[in-house]
Design an enzyme around this catalytic site. Structure first.
Site, PDB file in Angstrom:
ATOM      1  N   ALA A  83       0.712  -1.308   0.077  1.00 39.10           N
ATOM      2  CA  ALA A  83      -0.141   0.016   0.052  1.00 39.10           C
ATOM      3  C   ALA A  83       0.752   1.157   0.060  1.00 39.10           C
ATOM      4  O   ALA A  83       2.184   1.264   0.268  1.00 39.10           O
ATOM      5  CB  ALA A  83      -1.009   0.003   1.373  1.00 39.10           C
TER       6      ALA A  83
ATOM      7  N   GLY B 225       0.509  -5.032   0.807  1.00 39.26           N
ATOM      8  CA  GLY B 225      -0.532  -4.932  -0.157  1.00 39.26           C
ATOM      9  C   GLY B 225      -0.226  -5.629  -1.529  1.00 39.26           C
ATOM     10  O   GLY B 225      -1.155  -6.270  -2.129  1.00 39.26           O
TER      11      GLY B 225
ATOM     12  N   GLU C   5      -0.666  -9.252  -0.925  1.00 35.32           N
ATOM     13  CA  GLU C   5      -2.112  -9.447  -0.569  1.00 35.32           C
ATOM     14  C   GLU C   5      -2.957  -9.322  -1.880  1.00 35.32           C
ATOM     15  O   GLU C   5      -3.747 -10.161  -2.202  1.00 35.32           O
ATOM     16  CB  GLU C   5      -2.473  -8.361   0.242  1.00 35.32           C
ATOM     17  CG  GLU C   5      -2.145  -8.487   1.809  1.00 35.32           C
ATOM     18  CD  GLU C   5      -2.457  -7.443   2.785  1.00 35.32           C
ATOM     19  OE1 GLU C   5      -2.021  -6.449   2.440  1.00 35.32           O
ATOM     20  OE2 GLU C   5      -2.834  -7.611   3.692  1.00 35.32           O
TER      21      GLU C   5
ATOM     22  N   GLU D 127       4.296  -5.026   7.261  1.00 31.27           N
ATOM     23  CA  GLU D 127       3.558  -4.252   7.817  1.00 31.27           C
ATOM     24  C   GLU D 127       4.066  -4.057   9.522  1.00 31.27           C
ATOM     25  O   GLU D 127       4.043  -2.871   9.862  1.00 31.27           O
ATOM     26  CB  GLU D 127       2.029  -4.368   7.741  1.00 31.27           C
ATOM     27  CG  GLU D 127       1.403  -4.297   6.544  1.00 31.27           C
ATOM     28  CD  GLU D 127       1.530  -5.461   5.474  1.00 31.27           C
ATOM     29  OE1 GLU D 127       2.422  -6.593   5.789  1.00 31.27           O
ATOM     30  OE2 GLU D 127       0.716  -5.446   4.610  1.00 31.27           O
TER      31      GLU D 127
HETATM   32  N1  CO8 Z   1       4.506   3.382  -0.553  1.00 29.41           N
HETATM   33  C1  CO8 Z   1       4.989   4.237  -0.984  1.00 29.41           C
HETATM   34  N2  CO8 Z   1       6.132   4.460  -1.853  1.00 29.41           N
HETATM   35  C2  CO8 Z   1       6.901   3.389  -1.753  1.00 29.41           C
HETATM   36  C3  CO8 Z   1       6.599   2.153  -1.330  1.00 29.41           C
HETATM   37  C4  CO8 Z   1       5.363   2.148  -0.618  1.00 29.41           C
HETATM   38  N3  CO8 Z   1       5.073   0.998  -0.055  1.00 29.41           N
HETATM   39  N4  CO8 Z   1       7.542   1.473  -1.664  1.00 29.41           N
HETATM   40  C5  CO8 Z   1       8.412   1.971  -2.393  1.00 29.41           C
HETATM   41  N5  CO8 Z   1       8.117   3.324  -2.524  1.00 29.41           N
HETATM   42  C6  CO8 Z   1       8.774   4.500  -3.102  1.00 29.41           C
HETATM   43  C7  CO8 Z   1      10.113   4.713  -2.299  1.00 29.41           C
HETATM   44  O1  CO8 Z   1       9.658   5.628  -1.261  1.00 29.41           O
HETATM   45  C8  CO8 Z   1      10.897   5.122  -3.556  1.00 29.41           C
HETATM   46  O2  CO8 Z   1      10.725   6.501  -3.730  1.00 29.41           O
HETATM   47  P1  CO8 Z   1      11.484   7.839  -3.643  1.00 29.41           P
HETATM   48  O3  CO8 Z   1      12.466   7.553  -4.818  1.00 29.41           O
HETATM   49  O4  CO8 Z   1      10.706   9.081  -3.990  1.00 29.41           O
HETATM   50  O5  CO8 Z   1      12.215   7.934  -2.298  1.00 29.41           O
HETATM   51  C9  CO8 Z   1      10.624   4.508  -4.437  1.00 29.41           C
HETATM   52  O6  CO8 Z   1       9.506   3.871  -4.223  1.00 29.41           O
HETATM   53  C10 CO8 Z   1      11.747   3.467  -4.634  1.00 29.41           C
HETATM   54  O7  CO8 Z   1      11.983   2.680  -3.493  1.00 29.41           O
HETATM   55  P2  CO8 Z   1      13.197   2.562  -2.850  1.00 29.41           P
HETATM   56  O8  CO8 Z   1      14.224   3.721  -3.125  1.00 29.41           O
HETATM   57  O9  CO8 Z   1      12.992   2.261  -1.338  1.00 29.41           O
HETATM   58  O10 CO8 Z   1      13.912   1.105  -3.532  1.00 29.41           O
HETATM   59  P3  CO8 Z   1      14.969   0.056  -2.909  1.00 29.41           P
HETATM   60  O11 CO8 Z   1      15.259  -0.836  -3.936  1.00 29.41           O
HETATM   61  O12 CO8 Z   1      15.848   0.990  -2.001  1.00 29.41           O
HETATM   62  O13 CO8 Z   1      13.762  -0.661  -1.771  1.00 29.41           O
HETATM   63  C11 CO8 Z   1      11.963  -1.987  -1.016  1.00 29.41           C
HETATM   64  C12 CO8 Z   1      12.826  -1.500  -2.320  1.00 29.41           C
HETATM   65  C13 CO8 Z   1      12.743  -2.955   0.017  1.00 29.41           C
HETATM   66  C14 CO8 Z   1      10.778  -2.662  -1.570  1.00 29.41           C
HETATM   67  C15 CO8 Z   1      11.510  -0.762  -0.226  1.00 29.41           C
HETATM   68  O14 CO8 Z   1      11.023   0.267  -1.264  1.00 29.41           O
HETATM   69  C16 CO8 Z   1      10.627  -0.797   0.917  1.00 29.41           C
HETATM   70  O15 CO8 Z   1      10.793  -1.423   1.821  1.00 29.41           O
HETATM   71  N6  CO8 Z   1       9.464  -0.480   0.423  1.00 29.41           N
HETATM   72  C17 CO8 Z   1       8.270  -0.552   1.437  1.00 29.41           C
HETATM   73  C18 CO8 Z   1       7.718  -1.959   1.668  1.00 29.41           C
HETATM   74  C19 CO8 Z   1       6.684  -1.781   2.607  1.00 29.41           C
HETATM   75  O16 CO8 Z   1       6.730  -1.896   3.886  1.00 29.41           O
HETATM   76  N7  CO8 Z   1       5.316  -2.271   2.224  1.00 29.41           N
HETATM   77  C20 CO8 Z   1       4.076  -2.516   2.959  1.00 29.41           C
HETATM   78  C21 CO8 Z   1       3.244  -1.194   2.956  1.00 29.41           C
HETATM   79  S1  CO8 Z   1       1.997  -1.146   4.054  1.00 29.41           S
HETATM   80  C22 CO8 Z   1       1.013  -2.090   3.451  1.00 29.41           C
HETATM   81  O17 CO8 Z   1       0.977  -2.538   2.296  1.00 29.41           O
HETATM   82  C23 CO8 Z   1      -0.386  -2.280   4.076  1.00 29.41           C
HETATM   83  C24 CO8 Z   1      -1.393  -3.211   3.664  1.00 29.41           C
HETATM   84  C25 CO8 Z   1      -2.614  -2.926   4.454  1.00 29.41           C
HETATM   85  C26 CO8 Z   1      -3.407  -2.501   3.397  1.00 29.41           C
HETATM   86  C27 CO8 Z   1      -4.093  -1.421   3.913  1.00 29.41           C
HETATM   87  C28 CO8 Z   1      -4.539  -0.384   2.576  1.00 29.41           C
HETATM   88  C29 CO8 Z   1      -5.291   0.941   3.244  1.00 29.41           C
END
Ligand code: CO8
Length: 258
Positions: free
Chosen positions: A66, A109, A112, A132
């Site tokens: 998400a 997400g 999911e 999460e």
């Molecule tokens: N949300 C928003 N932006 C994101 C997300 C995300 N989930 N994941 C990556 N991005 C963005 C980064 O912020 C970055 O943007 P910017 O260049 O502007 O800083 C860009 O994508 C590239 O990402 P990274 O630079 O971080 O890339 P890396 O290769 O270094 O890392 C990862 C990749 C490991 C995937 C890392 O991006 C990461 O950990 N992302 C988050 C993963 C995460 O925690 N996901 C779970 C999110 S919570 C969720 O899904 C809740 C589900 C419940 C649903 C509820 C819905 C209402």
């Protein structure tokens, strides 16, 4: 060939393709993307010329969860009043089989979303997880429920409580994905699976998906009753007569929708 902001859609033969397309955010699922995917999937579902749907992302990410930046400032009440994830239920409810073709990150997400699909094909580069817990929340789009049903309690508890990622091989071993393929072959393989399903009799495909779905939520006795009631009416379709005649005549069936 689509007017969506966050996805690309395309029809190839009888297969509808949905490609998540927010490369700047690793396909993070924001509200716009959710509405786009739900709209595209339900539109394909309403079209009898479509017999299977493929959902895919980019090489680097199926979807990294998400959209954290969109959610960060929300209150609990906002989440309830926006029904922030509610519309995904309409995606999970489409009658047409949906294949997730996962390359790279399928986190939160994203994992999911893949689990809402009927078949998950993974590139050898795929990484699955429910991170999460690292953000001070828990999965909210089915992660605690569908992951547990897919992989069992032991693996689901470890993944949800630690937030660690698992690779494609582990995901196949524990039953989250049906098959792992080379990343370069992923879309071709997904297309083959989708074409195969789309060549079958549509009423039987709908019935098979509905019965499989029922197995996920009911007791064995209920599920067997559901199956029997889904099985019988198929004998009133021309496709059943054609399918069985084709077997007897030792030829390929020619189903009405093909
Ligand atoms: N949300 C928003 N932006 C994101 C997300 C995300 N989930 N994941 C990556 N991005 C963005 C980064 O912020 C970055 O943007 P910017 O260049 O502007 O800083 C860009 O994508 C590239 O990402 P990274 O630079 O971080 O890339 P890396 O290769 O270094 O890392 C990862 C990749 C490991 C995937 C890392 O991006 C990461 O950990 N992302 C988050 C993963 C995460 O925690 N996901 C779970 C999110 S919570 C969720 O899904 C809740 C589900 C419940 C649903 C509820 C819905 C209402």
């Amino acid at each position: 060939t689509s007017n969506y902001e966050t996805i690309l859609t395309e029809t190839r033969g009888r297969v509808g393709w949905i490609t998540l397309n927010r490369p700047e955010a690793l396909n993070a699922l924001n509200a716009q993307l959710m509405h786009d995917v739900v709209h595209a999937a339900t539109t394909f579902d309403a079209n009898p010329a479509i017999g299977a749907i493929v959902v895919t992302g980019s090489e680097r990410a199926f979807a990294a969860g998400a959209d954290i930046k969109e959610m960060e400032s929300k209150s609990g009440l906002d989440m309830i009043m926006d029904d922030h994830f509610g519309p995904w239920a309409r995606f999970a409810a489409v009658r047409t089989p949906v294949i997730a073709a996962v390359s790279g990150y399928a986190l939160g997400g994203g994992c999911e979303l893949a689990m809402m699909c009927d078949i998950v094909l993974a590139a050898d580069t795929a990484k699955f997880g429910q991170p999460e817990i690292n953000l001070g929340v828990i999965p909210g789009m089915g992660g605690t429920q569908r992951l547990l049903r897919a992989v069992g309690y032991a693996k689901a508890a470890e993944l949800v409580l630690t937030g660690r990622m698992m690779g494609a091989e582990e995901a196949e071993r524990c039953g989250l994905v049906s098959r792992v393929v080379a990343a370069s072959d992923l879309l071709e393989e997904a297309g083959k699976v989708a074409d195969t399903i789309a060549s079958k009799s549509l009423p039987s495909v709908y019935a098979a998906k509905a019965a499989l779905d029922a197995a996920m939520e009911t007791s064995l006795a209920e599920g067997l009753r559901f199956e029997r009631h889904a099985f019988a009416p198929l004998f009133d379709t021309a496709d059943q007569k054609e399918g069985m005649a084709a077997f007897r005549e030792k030829r390929a069936p020619n189903f009405g929708n093909a």
